[in-house]
Design a protein around this motif. Structure first.
Motif, PDB file in Angstrom:
ATOM      1  N   SER A 113      51.533  32.753  47.089  1.00 21.36           N
ATOM      2  CA  SER A 113      52.441  33.792  46.640  1.00 21.36           C
ATOM      3  C   SER A 113      51.721  34.892  45.867  1.00 21.36           C
ATOM      4  O   SER A 113      51.889  36.080  46.159  1.00 21.36           O
ATOM      5  N   TRP A 114      50.922  34.517  44.858  1.00 20.27           N
ATOM      6  CA  TRP A 114      50.281  35.534  44.028  1.00 20.27           C
ATOM      7  C   TRP A 114      48.909  35.125  43.487  1.00 20.27           C
ATOM      8  O   TRP A 114      48.089  35.988  43.155  1.00 20.27           O
ATOM      9  N   GLY A 115      48.619  33.844  43.443  1.00 18.89           N
ATOM     10  CA  GLY A 115      47.378  33.399  42.815  1.00 18.89           C
ATOM     11  C   GLY A 115      46.126  33.916  43.501  1.00 18.89           C
ATOM     12  O   GLY A 115      45.117  34.212  42.828  1.00 18.89           O
ATOM     13  N   TRP A 116      46.162  34.031  44.831  1.00 24.59           N
ATOM     14  CA  TRP A 116      44.988  34.479  45.563  1.00 24.59           C
ATOM     15  C   TRP A 116      44.599  35.908  45.202  1.00 24.59           C
ATOM     16  O   TRP A 116      43.440  36.326  45.410  1.00 24.59           O
ATOM     17  N   ARG A 117      45.542  36.692  44.655  1.00 21.04           N
ATOM     18  CA  ARG A 117      45.272  38.099  44.342  1.00 21.04           C
ATOM     19  C   ARG A 117      44.379  38.263  43.110  1.00 21.04           C
ATOM     20  O   ARG A 117      43.738  39.302  42.931  1.00 21.04           O
ATOM     21  N   ILE A 118      44.338  37.255  42.241  1.00 19.76           N
ATOM     22  CA  ILE A 118      43.656  37.378  40.952  1.00 19.76           C
ATOM     23  C   ILE A 118      42.195  37.808  41.090  1.00 19.76           C
ATOM     24  O   ILE A 118      41.767  38.787  40.454  1.00 19.76           O
ATOM     25  N   PRO A 119      41.368  37.113  41.893  1.00 20.65           N
ATOM     26  CA  PRO A 119      39.953  37.520  41.953  1.00 20.65           C
ATOM     27  C   PRO A 119      39.751  38.924  42.525  1.00 20.65           C
ATOM     28  O   PRO A 119      38.806  39.617  42.131  1.00 20.65           O
ATOM     29  N   PHE A 120      40.634  39.353  43.437  1.00 17.96           N
ATOM     30  CA  PHE A 120      40.505  40.702  43.989  1.00 17.96           C
ATOM     31  C   PHE A 120      40.831  41.760  42.937  1.00 17.96           C
ATOM     32  O   PHE A 120      40.180  42.807  42.866  1.00 17.96           O
ATOM     33  N   ILE A 121      41.837  41.505  42.120  1.00 21.68           N
ATOM     34  CA  ILE A 121      42.210  42.455  41.078  1.00 21.68           C
ATOM     35  C   ILE A 121      41.157  42.484  39.970  1.00 21.68           C
ATOM     36  O   ILE A 121      40.868  43.539  39.397  1.00 21.68           O
ATOM     37  N   VAL A 122      40.552  41.332  39.695  1.00 22.99           N
ATOM     38  CA  VAL A 122      39.484  41.270  38.691  1.00 22.99           C
ATOM     39  C   VAL A 122      38.310  42.170  39.082  1.00 22.99           C
ATOM     40  O   VAL A 122      37.565  42.664  38.215  1.00 22.99           O
ATOM     41  N   ALA A 123      38.150  42.410  40.381  1.00 23.27           N
ATOM     42  CA  ALA A 123      37.020  43.218  40.850  1.00 23.27           C
ATOM     43  C   ALA A 123      37.059  44.637  40.293  1.00 23.27           C
ATOM     44  O   ALA A 123      36.009  45.289  40.179  1.00 23.27           O
ATOM     45  N   GLY A 124      38.255  45.144  39.942  1.00 18.53           N
ATOM     46  CA  GLY A 124      38.355  46.500  39.401  1.00 18.53           C
ATOM     47  C   GLY A 124      37.534  46.685  38.133  1.00 18.53           C
ATOM     48  O   GLY A 124      36.601  47.512  38.095  1.00 18.53           O
ATOM     49  N   PRO A 125      37.829  45.949  37.053  1.00 18.01           N
ATOM     50  CA  PRO A 125      37.030  46.099  35.827  1.00 18.01           C
ATOM     51  C   PRO A 125      35.572  45.680  35.994  1.00 18.01           C
ATOM     52  O   PRO A 125      34.687  46.248  35.359  1.00 18.01           O
ATOM     53  N   LEU A 126      35.300  44.693  36.862  1.00 15.65           N
ATOM     54  CA  LEU A 126      33.910  44.321  37.106  1.00 15.65           C
ATOM     55  C   LEU A 126      33.136  45.483  37.716  1.00 15.65           C
ATOM     56  O   LEU A 126      31.965  45.721  37.383  1.00 15.65           O
TER      57      LEU A 126
END
Length: 528
Positions: free
Chosen positions: A216-229
């Protein structure tokens, strides 16, 4: 003075020489030709390039590690095997545009500088990855979900086309000649660090979250983290100075404005190096993607293992690879690039099948032992390629030639490895072949055979200056030693291909008939 004696006629600030005179003359190596790189600046340059590369490959890695989940989110319900192959197609799609990215960013990096282009690739990669994390699922927007995913993958691939060649060039041009292997190995240390970070986050999510929440939503976390990284990597790269080799190249280019050679002509003149580069990158990336990207999926879909099981073992193997990778770089500085690379190719030819058989046991110790064998053999490539590949090309086209050759090879052979292997296994199973599960080993062995041929045609460049540049050292007191070594005709440096090119460079040459300046004349190979 005889009227037809052109060997001493002025030509700008330098005397004209006949072709015969140029062959007899030997350019002196002076202190101005030797670059001294401060240790603090070297460390900052290597760290920023490696950390930026880690950010880039974190972005690419999480897509590979979430392949099964992504196939369920972005594709309609259907045959799991077909959806998995289709998702590997999305993974491979980024590699289709990588040569385009290399062809765009590489020549620009040779023209305006490596640092500026590497900052731009960082921005684009982070944007493409963040986009994936924000795309609605197939159940929400239907057909547009896979279309937008494809667009995001194209953005990732385009930016990555300028990343590795630029980062490898950046570190190689900053590194002292006798430590280039060691310094270059930190680039792949960064790549592994990005993979480890991506795999670790995915593993934690898969272990800690119910499958429904992950889909539902958990898989999105690492992709969104890529922004600040990505912003962190951008900051680090913007703080860097341009490489000394590029700065000198630009100064020489300004002095030789009327003698500029078109990029395509220079590119064509280095066609042998381009072919060698493609062969080296083939074995490097096929083995890399087979182990680090495909093996977790192989364990899950073909051997029925839990997804978390495979990821945890891969993470441990990569951490152990990070421990030894810089030692591999030091070995290449001491014994040469070719022996280390040849050992890796022979290792994959002899050990791929036994290692895969250990993986197929399905037991924890067996799977780990098989993956570790493949990982340790792979270190011979990851530790040595970042210093080997940039040395194939002269400074004036290094970024462009490496970016294009590297990405053509990755696109045709490396990035397609998971897709091709999974498709071959599926086809072999459908045909009833009992050896279908052994296809990854055969794939690795074939790549290693091709790589061994490429290594045979690779010139040894360990401890030698880069083509088109003068020697680079770490301390002022090494300058005199380098000059003395160059002046000693029996030394390895004096007998190297670099010395042969440097010693005959920058002498204007006229034909033997003594044609005056302004008529068509030949010029000895430029040092860059």
């Amino acid at each position: 003075m005889p009227a037809n004696d052109t060997s001493t006629q002025p030509h700008g600030d330098r005397p004209l020489r006949t072709k015969g005179a140029a062959k007899r003359a030997r350019r002196k190596l002076t202190e101005d030709d030797v670059t001294v790189v401060e240790e603090s600046l070297l460390k900052r340059a290597v760290a920023a390039a490696a950390l930026g590369n880690a950010m880039e490959w974190f972005d690419f890695g999480i897509f590979a590690y979430l392949t099964v989940t992504i196939s369920k989110v972005f594709l309609p319900a259907g045959d799991p095997t077909s959806n998995l192959v289709a998702t590997f197609g999305f993974f491979a799609a980024a590699f289709i545009v990588r040569p385009i990215g290399g062809a765009v960013f590489g020549p620009i990096g040779d023209k305006i500088g490596r640092q500026k282009v590497l900052a731009l690739t960082m921005i684009l990669m982070a944007a493409g990855t963040l986009m994936i994390g924000l795309i609605p699922s197939y159940d929400t927007i239907g057909f547009w979900a896979p279309v937008l995913l494809l667009v995001a993958r194209f953005v990732q691939g385009f930016s990555t086309g300028g990343e590795y060649g630029g980062a490898a060039t950046f570190i190689a041009e900053y590194s002292p000649d006798k430590r280039r292997g060691f310094m270059g190995s930190w680039l792949e240390f960064g790549t592994l660090a990005g993979y480890v970070l991506g795999a670790s986050i995915v593993t934690v999510l898969q272990y800690a979250m119910p499958e429904d929440a992950l889909l539902s939503w958990g898989w999105r976390i690492p992709f969104i983290v890529a922004g600040p990284l990505g912003l962190i990597g951008l900051y680090l790269r913007l703080k860097l100075e341009e490489t000394p080799a590029f700065q000198k190249q630009q100064e020489q280019a300004a002095e030789r404005e009327s003698q500029k050679t078109p990029f395509l002509k220079l590119f064509a003149e280095n066609w042998r190096s381009l072919i060698v580069c493609i062969g080296l990158v083939l074995v490097f990336n096929v083995t890399d993607y087979m182990l680090l990207s495909y093996m977790p999926t192989y364990l899950e879909t073909n051997l029925g293992q839990n997804a978390t099981f495979g990821l945890i073992l891969i993470v441990i193997v990569m951490i152990l690879m990070m421990v030894v990778i810089t030692f591999g770089g030091r070995l290449s500085d001491r014994f040469g690039r070719r022996p280390v690379l040849a050992a890796g190719c022979i290792g994959f030819i002899l050990l791929s099948w036994p290692a895969l058989k250990l993986v197929q046991t399905g037991t924890g110790p067996g799977v780990f032992a098989g993956l570790l064998i493949l990982g340790l053999v792979l270190v011979t490539f990851t530790s040595t390629m970042p210093s080997t590949l940039p040395a194939l090309f002269p400074t004036i086209i290094r970024y462009g030639a490496l970016a294009i050759a590297f990405n053509v090879s990755v696109s045709l052979f490396g990035g397609t490895t998971p897709l091709a292997t999974q498709a071959l296994i599926a086809g072999a199973k459908d045909a009833g072949f009992g050896w279908a599960e052994d296809i990854p080993a055969f794939y690795l062995m074939l790549a290693a055979l091709i790589g061994l041929v490429a290594v045979y045609f690779t010139k040894e460049t360990a401890s030698s200056p880069l083509m088109g540049s003068g020697p680079t050292v770490a301390h002022e007191d090494e300058v005199a030693d380098v000059i003395a070594e160059y002046d000693d005709p029996t030394s390895e440096l004096a007998q190297s291909d670099w010395a042969k090119d440097f010693s005959t460079s920058q002498f204007p040459v006229v034909p033997e008939d003594g044609s005056a300046p302004g008529s068509r004349q030949e010029q000895a190979p430029a040092g860059s």
